[in-house]
Write a protein that holds these residues in place. Structure first.
Motif, short mmCIF file in Angstrom:
data_model
loop_
_atom_site.label_atom_id
_atom_site.label_comp_id
_atom_site.label_asym_id
_atom_site.label_seq_id
_atom_site.Cartn_x
_atom_site.Cartn_y
_atom_site.Cartn_z
N ILE A 12 7.53 -1.22 120.61
CA ILE A 12 8.06 -2.53 120.27
C ILE A 12 7.84 -3.53 121.41
CG2 ILE A 12 10.43 -2.08 121.03
CD1 ILE A 12 11.31 -3.67 118.50
N ASP A 13 7.91 -3.09 122.66
CA ASP A 13 7.70 -4.02 123.76
C ASP A 13 6.26 -4.50 123.82
OD1 ASP A 13 6.83 -1.53 124.59
OD2 ASP A 13 7.54 -1.76 126.65
N LYS A 14 5.31 -3.59 123.55
CA LYS A 14 3.90 -3.98 123.52
C LYS A 14 3.62 -4.93 122.36
CE LYS A 14 1.74 0.01 125.70
NZ LYS A 14 0.73 1.07 125.52
N TRP A 15 4.24 -4.66 121.21
CA TRP A 15 4.03 -5.52 120.05
C TRP A 15 4.59 -6.92 120.29
CZ3 TRP A 15 6.63 -8.49 116.57
CH2 TRP A 15 5.90 -8.90 115.46
N LEU A 16 5.78 -7.02 120.89
CA LEU A 16 6.37 -8.32 121.18
C LEU A 16 5.50 -9.11 122.15
CD1 LEU A 16 10.10 -7.27 121.51
CD2 LEU A 16 9.14 -8.77 119.75
N PHE A 17 4.90 -8.43 123.11
CA PHE A 17 3.98 -9.07 124.04
C PHE A 17 2.72 -9.54 123.32
CE2 PHE A 17 0.36 -8.33 127.03
CZ PHE A 17 0.55 -9.46 127.81
N ALA A 18 2.17 -8.69 122.45
CA ALA A 18 0.95 -9.04 121.70
C ALA A 18 1.21 -10.19 120.73
CB ALA A 18 0.43 -7.82 120.95
N ARG A 20 3.14 -12.61 121.29
CA ARG A 20 3.38 -13.78 122.12
C ARG A 20 4.82 -14.30 122.05
NH1 ARG A 20 -0.71 -16.72 124.45
NH2 ARG A 20 -2.71 -15.70 124.29
N PHE A 21 5.77 -13.41 121.89
CA PHE A 21 7.17 -13.82 122.00
C PHE A 21 7.61 -13.84 123.46
CE2 PHE A 21 7.28 -12.66 117.51
CZ PHE A 21 7.98 -13.73 117.00
N PHE A 22 6.93 -13.03 124.30
CA PHE A 22 7.24 -12.98 125.72
C PHE A 22 5.95 -13.07 126.52
CE2 PHE A 22 10.65 -10.77 123.54
CZ PHE A 22 11.76 -11.39 124.07
N LYS A 23 6.04 -13.66 127.71
CA LYS A 23 4.85 -13.87 128.53
C LYS A 23 4.32 -12.59 129.16
CE LYS A 23 5.46 -18.67 129.73
NZ LYS A 23 5.50 -19.65 130.79
N THR A 24 5.20 -11.64 129.44
CA THR A 24 4.76 -10.37 130.01
C THR A 24 5.40 -9.22 129.24
OG1 THR A 24 6.58 -10.23 131.59
CG2 THR A 24 4.58 -11.38 132.33
N ARG A 25 4.79 -8.06 129.36
CA ARG A 25 5.34 -6.88 128.69
C ARG A 25 6.67 -6.48 129.34
NH1 ARG A 25 2.91 -0.97 128.94
NH2 ARG A 25 4.67 0.08 128.00
N SER A 26 6.78 -6.67 130.64
CA SER A 26 8.03 -6.30 131.31
C SER A 26 9.19 -7.20 130.84
CB SER A 26 7.88 -6.36 132.82
OG SER A 26 7.55 -7.66 133.24
N LEU A 27 8.91 -8.47 130.56
CA LEU A 27 9.96 -9.35 130.02
C LEU A 27 10.36 -8.91 128.61
CD1 LEU A 27 8.79 -12.91 131.13
CD2 LEU A 27 10.75 -11.63 131.98
N ALA A 28 9.39 -8.46 127.84
CA ALA A 28 9.67 -7.96 126.49
C ALA A 28 10.52 -6.70 126.57
CB ALA A 28 8.37 -7.69 125.74
N THR A 57 14.93 -8.99 114.77
CA THR A 57 15.74 -10.14 115.15
C THR A 57 15.57 -10.30 116.65
OG1 THR A 57 17.33 -9.62 113.42
CG2 THR A 57 18.04 -11.15 115.12
N ILE A 58 15.06 -11.47 117.05
CA ILE A 58 14.73 -11.72 118.46
C ILE A 58 15.50 -12.94 118.93
CG2 ILE A 58 12.87 -12.18 120.09
CD1 ILE A 58 10.98 -11.12 117.78
N ARG A 59 16.27 -12.79 120.01
CA ARG A 59 17.00 -13.92 120.61
C ARG A 59 16.35 -14.26 121.94
NH1 ARG A 59 22.09 -12.57 122.21
NH2 ARG A 59 21.68 -10.41 121.78
N ILE A 60 15.86 -15.49 122.04
CA ILE A 60 15.28 -16.00 123.28
C ILE A 60 16.05 -17.25 123.65
CG2 ILE A 60 13.20 -16.85 124.42
CD1 ILE A 60 11.58 -15.33 122.28
N GLY A 61 16.90 -17.12 124.66
CA GLY A 61 17.78 -18.24 125.02
C GLY A 61 18.78 -18.48 123.90
N SER A 62 18.83 -19.70 123.40
CA SER A 62 19.75 -20.01 122.31
C SER A 62 19.05 -20.00 120.96
CB SER A 62 20.38 -21.38 122.55
OG SER A 62 19.37 -22.37 122.62
N VAL A 63 17.78 -19.64 120.94
CA VAL A 63 16.98 -19.63 119.71
C VAL A 63 16.90 -18.19 119.19
CG1 VAL A 63 14.73 -20.16 118.71
CG2 VAL A 63 15.63 -21.58 120.55
N ARG A 76 -2.95 -8.33 123.42
CA ARG A 76 -2.58 -9.73 123.33
C ARG A 76 -3.83 -10.55 123.05
NH1 ARG A 76 2.00 -12.51 125.46
NH2 ARG A 76 1.56 -14.66 126.03
N GLY A 77 -3.80 -11.30 121.97
CA GLY A 77 -4.93 -12.13 121.59
C GLY A 77 -4.55 -13.59 121.64
N SER A 78 -5.31 -14.40 120.94
CA SER A 78 -5.04 -15.83 120.91
C SER A 78 -3.80 -16.10 120.05
CB SER A 78 -6.24 -16.57 120.34
OG SER A 78 -6.44 -16.19 118.98
#
Length: 134
Positions: A12-18, A20-28, A57-63, A76-78
């Motif tokens: 799931i962390d690799k997929w979230l990075f791919a 583009r919900f997070f800038k790095t895999r470690s942040l994901a 369900t993904i919470r990033i900040g208040s979004v 990670r692609g375009s």
């Protein structure tokens, strides 16, 4: 981008990075660990595998995003490729847009950064010298 999940497992962390919900895999991975990402309404660990049709369900900040996984990818692609990996629910879109509109409507504090101006520096020095006299 690959849609056959029987060949390879997708964390799931690799997929979230791919996607583009997070800038790095470690942040994901950190977001998943802290419970900001849930898979089918359950809290998961970063190594949990994700499959086509899962609801995230993904919470990033208040979004908050509620999305359905449409395709799987570890790379990670375009941005257009990443948007093909998921579909956000209509309810989630309206809630997110209303949240953004409310945040924009609130008055923003004027924060100045950097060095104080000559005038502000003199006010600070005057304040400090007045305080030291007592």
């Amino acid at each position: 981008m690959q849609s056959d999940d029987s060949i390879e497992k997708f964390r799931i962390d690799k997929w979230l990075f791919a996607a583009r919900f997070f800038k790095t895999r470690s942040l994901a991975a950190e977001a998943v660990e802290r419970g900001r990402v849930s898979l089918n309404d359950q809290r998961v660990k970063p190594a949990k595998t994700v499959a086509v049709g899962d609801m995230l369900t993904i919470r990033i900040g208040s979004v908050q995003y509620v999305i359905e996984v449409l395709a799987l990818s570890n790379k990670r692609g375009s941005a257009p490729q990443a948007q093909q990996l998921y579909r956000e629910t209509d309810e989630s879109k309206t809630q997110r847009e209303s949240m953004i509109a409310r945040l924009k409507a609130q008055p923003q504090a004027l924060l100045t950064r950097g060095r104080p101006t000559k005038r502000n520096r003199r006010k600070i020095e005057q304040f400090i010298s007045d305080r030291d006299e007592y």
